[in-house]
Each structure stands twice: as structure tokens, then as C-alpha cells.
Design a protein around this motif. Structure first.
Motif, PDB file in Angstrom:
ATOM      1  N   ARG A   1      -8.299   1.419  11.702  1.00 17.73           N
ATOM      2  CA  ARG A   1      -7.560   0.180  11.462  1.00 17.73           C
ATOM      3  C   ARG A   1      -7.710  -0.853  12.586  1.00 17.73           C
ATOM      4  O   ARG A   1      -7.487  -2.042  12.371  1.00 17.73           O
ATOM      5  CB  ARG A   1      -6.071   0.493  11.277  1.00 17.73           C
ATOM      6  CG  ARG A   1      -5.756   1.238   9.997  1.00 17.73           C
ATOM      7  CD  ARG A   1      -5.917   0.330   8.785  1.00 17.73           C
ATOM      8  NE  ARG A   1      -5.356   0.939   7.600  1.00 17.73           N
ATOM      9  CZ  ARG A   1      -6.057   1.591   6.673  1.00 17.73           C
ATOM     10  NH1 ARG A   1      -7.379   1.722   6.834  1.00 17.73           N
ATOM     11  NH2 ARG A   1      -5.475   2.110   5.614  1.00 17.73           N
ATOM     12  N   ARG A   2      -8.057  -0.395  13.778  1.00 16.99           N
ATOM     13  CA  ARG A   2      -8.192  -1.313  14.910  1.00 16.99           C
ATOM     14  C   ARG A   2      -9.606  -1.200  15.481  1.00 16.99           C
ATOM     15  O   ARG A   2      -9.791  -1.048  16.678  1.00 16.99           O
ATOM     16  CB  ARG A   2      -7.148  -0.991  15.990  1.00 16.99           C
ATOM     17  CG  ARG A   2      -5.711  -1.163  15.533  1.00 16.99           C
ATOM     18  CD  ARG A   2      -5.362  -2.628  15.329  1.00 16.99           C
ATOM     19  NE  ARG A   2      -3.960  -2.800  14.970  1.00 16.99           N
ATOM     20  CZ  ARG A   2      -3.499  -2.849  13.725  1.00 16.99           C
ATOM     21  NH1 ARG A   2      -4.366  -2.736  12.720  1.00 16.99           N
ATOM     22  NH2 ARG A   2      -2.231  -3.012  13.468  1.00 16.99           N
TER      23      ARG A   2
ATOM     24  N   GLN B   1       4.408  -5.033   5.502  1.00 16.75           N
ATOM     25  CA  GLN B   1       4.676  -6.017   6.560  1.00 16.75           C
ATOM     26  C   GLN B   1       5.112  -7.353   5.984  1.00 16.75           C
ATOM     27  O   GLN B   1       5.941  -8.053   6.567  1.00 16.75           O
ATOM     28  CB  GLN B   1       3.428  -6.175   7.430  1.00 16.75           C
ATOM     29  CG  GLN B   1       3.101  -4.928   8.256  1.00 16.75           C
ATOM     30  CD  GLN B   1       1.802  -5.054   9.029  1.00 16.75           C
ATOM     31  OE1 GLN B   1       1.404  -6.151   9.398  1.00 16.75           O
ATOM     32  NE2 GLN B   1       1.135  -3.934   9.266  1.00 16.75           N
TER      33      GLN B   1
ATOM     34  N   SER C   1       8.129  -3.935  10.342  1.00 18.97           N
ATOM     35  CA  SER C   1       7.345  -4.130  11.558  1.00 18.97           C
ATOM     36  C   SER C   1       6.112  -3.235  11.519  1.00 18.97           C
ATOM     37  O   SER C   1       6.022  -2.305  10.721  1.00 18.97           O
ATOM     38  CB  SER C   1       8.186  -3.787  12.788  1.00 18.97           C
ATOM     39  OG  SER C   1       8.534  -2.414  12.799  1.00 18.97           O
ATOM     40  N   LYS C   2       5.151  -3.505  12.392  1.00 18.36           N
ATOM     41  CA  LYS C   2       3.918  -2.713  12.422  1.00 18.36           C
ATOM     42  C   LYS C   2       4.204  -1.254  12.777  1.00 18.36           C
ATOM     43  O   LYS C   2       3.618  -0.341  12.199  1.00 18.36           O
ATOM     44  CB  LYS C   2       2.932  -3.317  13.421  1.00 18.36           C
ATOM     45  CG  LYS C   2       2.340  -4.649  12.978  1.00 18.36           C
ATOM     46  CD  LYS C   2       1.299  -5.140  13.970  1.00 18.36           C
ATOM     47  CE  LYS C   2       0.668  -6.450  13.493  1.00 18.36           C
ATOM     48  NZ  LYS C   2      -0.367  -6.949  14.447  1.00 18.36           N
TER      49      LYS C   2
ATOM     50  N   THR D   1       5.944   0.398   9.821  1.00 17.86           N
ATOM     51  CA  THR D   1       4.954   0.626   8.763  1.00 17.86           C
ATOM     52  C   THR D   1       4.076   1.823   9.083  1.00 17.86           C
ATOM     53  O   THR D   1       3.771   2.644   8.210  1.00 17.86           O
ATOM     54  CB  THR D   1       4.065  -0.619   8.585  1.00 17.86           C
ATOM     55  OG1 THR D   1       4.887  -1.737   8.239  1.00 17.86           O
ATOM     56  CG2 THR D   1       3.024  -0.401   7.502  1.00 17.86           C
TER      57      THR D   1
ATOM     58  N   GLU E   1      -0.280  -1.377   3.663  1.00 18.86           N
ATOM     59  CA  GLU E   1       0.381  -1.688   4.931  1.00 18.86           C
ATOM     60  C   GLU E   1       0.700  -3.179   5.015  1.00 18.86           C
ATOM     61  O   GLU E   1       1.758  -3.573   5.512  1.00 18.86           O
ATOM     62  CB  GLU E   1      -0.513  -1.259   6.092  1.00 18.86           C
ATOM     63  CG  GLU E   1      -0.795   0.236   6.119  1.00 18.86           C
ATOM     64  CD  GLU E   1      -1.931   0.590   7.060  1.00 18.86           C
ATOM     65  OE1 GLU E   1      -2.071  -0.087   8.095  1.00 18.86           O
ATOM     66  OE2 GLU E   1      -2.682   1.523   6.762  1.00 18.86           O
ATOM     67  N   GLU E   2      -0.212  -4.000   4.537  1.00 19.71           N
ATOM     68  CA  GLU E   2       0.006  -5.447   4.549  1.00 19.71           C
ATOM     69  C   GLU E   2       1.181  -5.829   3.655  1.00 19.71           C
ATOM     70  O   GLU E   2       1.969  -6.721   3.995  1.00 19.71           O
ATOM     71  CB  GLU E   2      -1.264  -6.166   4.089  1.00 19.71           C
ATOM     72  CG  GLU E   2      -2.435  -6.018   5.054  1.00 19.71           C
ATOM     73  CD  GLU E   2      -3.742  -6.497   4.465  1.00 19.71           C
ATOM     74  OE1 GLU E   2      -3.740  -6.910   3.275  1.00 19.71           O
ATOM     75  OE2 GLU E   2      -4.781  -6.431   5.164  1.00 19.71           O
TER      76      GLU E   2
END
Length: 211
Positions: free
Chosen positions: A32-33, A115, A120-121, A124, A111-112
Motif C-alpha cells: 500500500r505504501r 476513510q 482515520s488511516k 481503517t 479502505e478509501e
């Protein structure tokens, strides 16, 4: 004999806790990152998979020992802690790969959506992403557990009388010629392994094991 059986359960349980925590965060960062830094972390986490256990054991022995050839960075040789850390490092890739594979199947839009509804992240991640990853995490953890309880190449270099596991006990009893005790311990280890494999196949929904 009884102490080695307890250690075979206790030490891997502590190690698997560390493995799950690190695997969840590393797999999330890798998927994801995605960036050069997280890609590097993901690659480095796979190094223990290709490094022989004996090499890793010698590395731990020399790095965390104040004796001859030791650097004395942190004196933990001969403790339960070094056994736990060595198992966690050596078997971390299994759970990471399983978690990454599961996370790839989870759409980022879920996830989007959470949010966009005010979550919050962090909320989530812990309440939506991690629960959806759980089958992959559990399957990877069980596979790591199976390899931990049968680990010998690293443990044989790091164990003491108080941290001897079943695999080490089997090896030492064979060396001493006590084949009856070795056979009994091997049977116990086989039962642990078979039960773990059955649990893995039930959780993962697979009919066979592939590494």
C-alpha cells in the motif's frame, strides 16, 4: 526431555508473535505504501530465506557474544531471547509473503471508502485491513510455526541446556547412541508437525503444501 518439549512450544510461540507483528506492517508498507524505501525493506526481509541457517546462527553467535570473536554489541548468547529472535528473523519471510499475497487481493477502494466516511488511516488499518488480511496472516503464521518447531541448523549453534528444543534433543540423543529416546522425541515432533499441517490446510483451503 520434558523441558525440550516445553521449549519447542514456548520459544516458537514467542517468535511467532514477533513474526506476525512485523509481517503485517512490512506487507502493508510493501503493497500500500510502495516506494524505493519500502521496496528495499521488503527485499531485505527476504534475505533470511536465502541465507543458510548455519550462517545465520554463526552471525548471531559472533554478534551477540563477548567471548572470543564476539563483538559484544549486546550479550544475549545463551538466552531464550536470542533463540526467539533467531527463529523470528529466519522464518519471517513465510508470513510476509502470505500476507502480501492476501493484501493484493483486497481492493484499496474498500479502505478509501472507510476513510471517506470519517475513519482515520490507523482505524481503517486495524479494523478493516488487518481483519481482511487475517486468513493470509494465519496461514503464513502456521507455516512459519511448522518450520520453527523443526528448526535445527540455527538452534544447534545457539542453544543451552535451558533452551534446548526437541530437534536439538533428537540430534544430541542420536550422537550419544540413545536411539530409543530419539525415536520417541521424533514421534512427538511428527505429531506436532502433522497437526500444524492439518490446521494450515484447513485455514488456507489448500490440499497440499508448497514452499
Amino acid at each position: 526431555m520434558g523441558n525440550s518439549i516445553i521449549n519447542t512450544i514456548r520459544i516458537p510461540l514467542l517468535a511467532i508473535t514477533i513474526v506476525v507483528i512485523f509481517a503485517v506492517f512490512i506487507s502493508y508498507l510493501a503493497v500500500r505504501r510502495r516506494n524505493p524505501l519500502t521496496a528495499t525493506i521488503d527485499t531485505l526481509s527476504m534475505i533470511p530465506y536465502i541465507v543458510p541457517g548455519t550462517v545465520l546462527g554463526i552471525a548471531f553467535l559472533t554478534s551477540y557474544n563477548t567471548g572470543v570473536g564476539g563483538t559484544g554489541l549486546l550479550t544475549i548468547t545463551g538466552t531464550t531471547f536470542i533463540m526467539v529472535v533467531s527463529l523470528a528473523v529466519r522464518r519471517l519471510p513465510y508470513t510476509i509473503r502470505s500476507s502480501v499475497a492476501d493484501l493484493h487481493q483486497i481492493s484499496p477502494s474498500i479502505e478509501e471508502a472507510a476513510q471517506s466516511l470519517g475513519s482515520s488511516k490507523i482505524n481503517t488499518f486495524f479494523k478493516i485491513t488487518v481483519p481482511m488480511m487475517m486468513p493470509g496472516i494465519i496461514a503464513g503464521a502456521i507455516l512459519s510455526w511448522i518450520t520453527m518447531i523443526s528448526e535445527l541448523s540455527t538452534s544447534i549453534l545457539l542453544y543451552t541446556v535451558n533452551t534446548r528444543t526437541v530437534t536439538v534433543a533428537i540430534y544430541t540423543e542420536v550422537i550419544r547412541g540413545n536411539y530409543g529416546i530419539a525415536a520417541a522425541l521424533s514421534t512427538i515432533l511428527m505429531i506436532f508437525t502433522v497437526l500444524s499441517l492439518l490446521l494450515f490446510m484447513k485455514v488456507s483451503g489448500k490440499d497440499e503444501i508448497s514452499l
